[in-house]
Write a protein that holds these residues in place. Structure first.
Motif, PDB file in Angstrom:
ATOM      1  N   SER A 143      -9.899 -21.904  41.538  1.00 38.25           N
ATOM      2  CA  SER A 143      -9.500 -22.399  40.266  1.00 38.25           C
ATOM      3  C   SER A 143      -8.376 -21.427  39.692  1.00 38.25           C
ATOM      4  O   SER A 143      -8.070 -20.187  40.083  1.00 38.25           O
ATOM      5  CB  SER A 143     -10.666 -21.700  39.214  1.00 38.25           C
TER       6      SER A 143
ATOM      7  N   TYR B 234      -3.161 -24.999  48.170  1.00 39.34           N
ATOM      8  CA  TYR B 234      -3.561 -25.554  46.993  1.00 39.34           C
ATOM      9  C   TYR B 234      -3.848 -27.016  46.960  1.00 39.34           C
ATOM     10  O   TYR B 234      -3.141 -27.894  47.825  1.00 39.34           O
ATOM     11  CB  TYR B 234      -2.634 -25.325  45.857  1.00 39.34           C
TER      12      TYR B 234
ATOM     13  N   GLU C 291      -4.946 -28.759  41.950  1.00 39.51           N
ATOM     14  CA  GLU C 291      -4.745 -27.377  41.222  1.00 39.51           C
ATOM     15  C   GLU C 291      -3.377 -27.378  41.070  1.00 39.51           C
ATOM     16  O   GLU C 291      -2.932 -26.963  40.183  1.00 39.51           O
ATOM     17  CB  GLU C 291      -4.997 -26.481  42.583  1.00 39.51           C
TER      18      GLU C 291
END
Length: 79
Positions: A2, A15, A19
């Motif tokens: 996250s 990523y 994201e």
């Protein structure tokens, strides 16, 4: 992973497109990708941050000059 509230990406880290989408939607930064305009087409595709820049030169149509923009820019490549 996250990245909610994250204001930077880390060079060498991977990523997902999802994201990166979240990051760029909440951060004043530029993403440069070798995946042309398909960066966000597959939310689960992973990208690696290969470069982090503190700014870039941009040509201004207003005064036909080049100006340095102090804005984070990240280069990402498909992992």
């Amino acid at each position: 992973m996250s990245i909610s509230g994250l204001n930077t990406l880390k060079k060498g880290q991977h990523y997902t497109a999802k994201e990166l989408d979240s990051f760029i939607s909440t951060t004043d930064a530029v993403l440069l990708s070798n995946n042309e305009n398909q960066l966000f087409t597959d939310p689960e595709r992973e990208y690696k941050v290969t470069h982090e820049l503190d700014g870039f030169f941009e040509h201004s149509e207003e005064d036909a000059e080049k100006h340095f923009r102090e804005k984070k820019a990240y280069v990402v490549e498909k992992a």
